[in-house]
Design a protein around this motif. Structure first.
Motif, mmCIF file in Angstrom:
data_model
loop_
_atom_site.group_PDB
_atom_site.id
_atom_site.type_symbol
_atom_site.label_atom_id
_atom_site.label_comp_id
_atom_site.label_asym_id
_atom_site.label_seq_id
_atom_site.Cartn_x
_atom_site.Cartn_y
_atom_site.Cartn_z
ATOM 1 N N VAL A 1 45.131 30.184 39.493
ATOM 2 C CA VAL A 1 44.161 29.390 40.250
ATOM 3 C C VAL A 1 44.887 28.224 40.922
ATOM 4 O O VAL A 1 45.525 27.411 40.244
ATOM 5 C CB VAL A 1 43.040 28.850 39.334
ATOM 6 N N ASN A 2 44.800 28.168 42.215
ATOM 7 C CA ASN A 2 45.424 27.094 42.994
ATOM 8 C C ASN A 2 46.909 26.950 42.671
ATOM 9 O O ASN A 2 47.445 25.835 42.603
ATOM 10 C CB ASN A 2 44.689 25.769 42.774
ATOM 11 N N GLY A 3 47.553 28.099 42.430
ATOM 12 C CA GLY A 3 48.997 28.102 42.244
ATOM 13 C C GLY A 3 49.461 27.859 40.814
ATOM 14 O O GLY A 3 50.657 27.855 40.553
ATOM 15 N N THR A 4 48.511 27.680 39.898
ATOM 16 C CA THR A 4 48.887 27.498 38.493
ATOM 17 C C THR A 4 48.333 28.668 37.680
ATOM 18 O O THR A 4 47.157 29.031 37.835
ATOM 19 C CB THR A 4 48.309 26.181 37.939
ATOM 20 N N MET B 1 35.035 31.426 46.693
ATOM 21 C CA MET B 1 36.452 31.052 46.558
ATOM 22 C C MET B 1 37.246 32.064 47.377
ATOM 23 O O MET B 1 36.670 32.994 47.949
ATOM 24 C CB MET B 1 36.908 31.148 45.090
ATOM 25 N N HIS B 2 38.554 31.898 47.456
ATOM 26 C CA HIS B 2 39.410 32.930 48.023
ATOM 27 C C HIS B 2 40.028 33.721 46.881
ATOM 28 O O HIS B 2 40.505 33.130 45.914
ATOM 29 C CB HIS B 2 40.554 32.343 48.842
ATOM 30 N N VAL B 3 40.009 35.027 47.018
ATOM 31 C CA VAL B 3 40.741 35.903 46.107
ATOM 32 C C VAL B 3 41.705 36.705 46.972
ATOM 33 O O VAL B 3 41.269 37.476 47.840
ATOM 34 C CB VAL B 3 39.796 36.840 45.325
ATOM 35 N N GLY C 1 46.073 38.664 38.098
ATOM 36 C CA GLY C 1 47.162 39.101 38.973
ATOM 37 C C GLY C 1 46.903 38.799 40.443
ATOM 38 O O GLY C 1 47.766 39.052 41.285
ATOM 39 N N LYS C 2 45.704 38.278 40.752
ATOM 40 C CA LYS C 2 45.406 37.920 42.144
ATOM 41 C C LYS C 2 45.486 36.410 42.307
ATOM 42 O O LYS C 2 45.392 35.671 41.329
ATOM 43 C CB LYS C 2 44.013 38.429 42.521
ATOM 44 N N LYS C 3 45.611 36.001 43.561
ATOM 45 C CA LYS C 3 45.705 34.564 43.824
ATOM 46 C C LYS C 3 44.317 34.027 44.131
ATOM 47 O O LYS C 3 43.689 34.418 45.119
ATOM 48 C CB LYS C 3 46.663 34.297 44.981
#
Ligand code: FES
Ligand code: FES
Length: 148
Positions: free
Chosen positions: A6-9, A48-50, A67-69
């Motif tokens: 989530v948000n790069g973490t 949100m963005h997935v 596994g997704k951003k």
């Protein structure tokens, strides 16, 4: 145990994988920018963005997006053209729908940097605003497209 980026973490969390992503993000990660509106994938408040796609999260099992951003409104940079345009056009009224709107608009512009009015309508169709800020939203998207 699930693992969410989530948000790069990356977070490892003891949660039921069926728990909707919205609630994991809000209650376990404390990121409360994303709102709960209808709970039935009708209003877009929970967008949100997935992996870069605007995605409603109020019924999306958190386990399905491992596994997704995942990107939330908190992860969109403050100087992002959409956030700047939203401020410039003074879009929000009560503000409740706005995080979802901003995320939908940001995903649209990432895919279509110069969207046609029809593309804007199509992309924003899944997000509802009970305050009726739609004209300002359209203006802000146009402004962000011109500046980005
Ligand atoms: S809260 Fe998810 S679409 Fe309304
Ligand atoms: S600004 Fe109030 S719901 Fe959209």
């Amino acid at each position: 145990m699930i693992s969410l980026d989530v948000n790069g973490t990356v977070h490892r969390l003891e949660v039921d994988p069926e728990t909707p992503l919205l609630w994991v993000v809000r209650e376990r990660l404390g990121l409360t920018g994303t709102k709960y509106g209808c709970g039935i994938e009708e209003c877009g408040a929970c967008t949100m963005h997935v992996d870069g796609m605007a995605t409603k999260t109020c019924q999306l099992p958190a386990g399905s997006v491992q596994g997704k951003k995942i990107l939330t409104i908190e992860g969109l940079p403050e100087d992002h053209p959409v956030k700047r345009a939203w401020i410039a056009e003074e879009v929000p009224q009560c503000g409740y729908c706005q995080p979802g709107m901003v995320m939908a608009a940001a995903a649209l512009l990432a895919a279509h940097p110069r969207p046609t009015p029809a593309e804007v309508d199509r992309a924003m169709d899944a997000n509802l605003c009970r305050c009726g800020t739609y004209p300002r939203i359209r203006r802000a998207i146009r402004r962000a497209a011109e500046r980005s």
